[in-house]
Scaffold this active site. Structure first.
Site, PDB file in Angstrom:
ATOM      1  N   TYR A 137      -2.962  -1.081  10.293  1.00  0.00           N
ATOM      2  CA  TYR A 137      -2.712  -1.291   8.861  1.00  0.00           C
ATOM      3  C   TYR A 137      -1.507  -0.755   8.366  1.00  0.00           C
ATOM      4  O   TYR A 137      -0.811  -1.529   7.546  1.00  0.00           O
ATOM      5  CB  TYR A 137      -4.310  -0.560   8.268  1.00  0.00           C
ATOM      6  N   SER A 155       0.803  -1.153  -0.039  1.00  0.00           N
ATOM      7  CA  SER A 155       0.079   0.249  -0.016  1.00  0.00           C
ATOM      8  C   SER A 155       0.837   0.902   0.067  1.00  0.00           C
ATOM      9  O   SER A 155       2.114   0.967   0.260  1.00  0.00           O
ATOM     10  CB  SER A 155      -0.737  -0.005   1.215  1.00  0.00           C
TER      11      SER A 155
HETATM   12  C1  BGC Z   1      -6.142   1.435   1.627  1.00  0.00           C
HETATM   13  C2  BGC Z   1      -7.294   2.354   1.191  1.00  0.00           C
HETATM   14  C3  BGC Z   1      -7.163   3.800   1.303  1.00  0.00           C
HETATM   15  C4  BGC Z   1      -5.627   3.810   0.250  1.00  0.00           C
HETATM   16  C5  BGC Z   1      -5.207   5.524   0.318  1.00  0.00           C
HETATM   17  C6  BGC Z   1      -5.044   1.707   1.027  1.00  0.00           C
HETATM   18  O1  BGC Z   1      -4.172   0.773   1.277  1.00  0.00           O
HETATM   19  O2  BGC Z   1      -6.754   0.190   2.207  1.00  0.00           O
HETATM   20  O3  BGC Z   1      -8.448   2.022   2.380  1.00  0.00           O
HETATM   21  O4  BGC Z   1      -7.957   4.538   0.467  1.00  0.00           O
HETATM   22  O5  BGC Z   1      -4.563   3.032   0.935  1.00  0.00           O
HETATM   23  O6  BGC Z   1      -5.140   5.875   1.604  1.00  0.00           O
END
Ligand code: BGC
Length: 268
Positions: A166, A153
């Site tokens: 996360y 991410s």
């Molecule tokens: C998340 C999303 C978020 C995106 C940008 C991703 O890794 O799961 O919820 O919109 O990152 O912030």
């Protein structure tokens, strides 16, 4: 049509029944791979993805497993080997969010996110790597003995208040990916990450579902559009192909510029 082929290759995509995983599975199948659709939720939803892939002329097979559970991961690999004999591509995609203010975050919220997003990627990658090493390079299939693509991410580098579990999991994925890549390269195994920005999927529904929310989200995306699962699918298929044979140990961000600190465009 893709300009590269994954013909004759077996790909396992975790969390492939929705969102980015589904988009990746569809594009890998279009490129000629046989795709195993891992899912943890309802079997019918995974079977719909299988049907969509078959209707488009591809080959797919659904297997249930909670990627954070070692026994279930081992059973999934056993079933896949029984069906298809081996594996060439792992897309470590399964992931979730359990958002909370830091001081209110429960241990369960923390453990669930680390368990699926980080430990799940470890368990699936370990089983894939064992098979890649056992089998080695197969001439005519791929220049590599195997490819592992970790779904990371932008939050492996962008800190994210309200989502500490996360962001921590994705920061962990980055160092796991790099360390695996270093250790496994002599075996001709490539390990890479994709760092998606905001992609329109159920995980971030609240961030795009209303015009107000979408406009606010777009202030974080210089390229001014939300991404689609197919964007990520195309990158995953290319990274898995021999076109990308010299890429290992790095993250490719696909985020419309989200990692460019857009707040500084007219400030600072
Ligand atoms: C998340 C999303 C978020 C995106 C940008 C991703 O890794 O799961 O919820 O919109 O990152 O912030």
């Amino acid at each position: 049509m893709n300009s590269y082929s994954l013909q004759g290759q077996i790909a396992l995509v975790t969390g492939a029944d929705s969102g980015i995983g589904k988009g990746v599975a569809m594009v890998l199948a279009q490129a000629g791979a046989k795709v195993i659709i891992n899912h943890v939720d309802a079997h019918e939803v995974a079977e719909q993805t299988v049907d969509e892939i078959k209707a488009a002329g591809g080959d797919a097979y659904a297997i249930h497993a909670d990627v954070s559970n070692e026994d279930e991961v081992k059973a999934m690999y056993a079933e896949m080997f029984q069906q298809y004999g081996t594996i060439d591509i792992l897309v470590n995609n399964a992931g979730l969010q359990r958002d909370s203010k830091f001081v209110d975050m429960t241990l369960e919220q923390w453990n669930t996110v680390i368990g699926i997003n980080l430990t799940g990627q470890f368990l699936c990658a370990r089983e894939a790597a064992k098979e890649f090493i056992r089998r080695g390079v197969v001439a005519g299939v791929s220049r590599a003995a195997g490819k592992i693509i970790c779904m990371s991410s932008v939050h492996e580098v962008i800190p994210w208040g309200g989502h500490v579990n996360y962001a921590t999991s994705k920061g962990g994925v980055m160092m796991m990916m790099k360390s695996m890549a270093q250790e496994l390269a002599p075996h001709k195994i490539r390990v890479v990450s994709i760092g998606p920005g905001a992609i329109q999927t159920p995980i971030n529904h609240g961030a795009w579902a209303t015009p107000d929310a979408l406009n606010k989200l777009l202030t974080l995306i210089p390229y001014n559009r939300i991404g689609e699962p197919e964007d990520i699918g195309k990158l995953a298929a290319w990274l898995a192909s021999d076109e990308a044979d010299y890429i290992t140990g790095t993250t490719i961000f696909m985020d419309g510029g989200m990692t460019l600190y857009p707040g500084f465009a007219d400030n600072g």
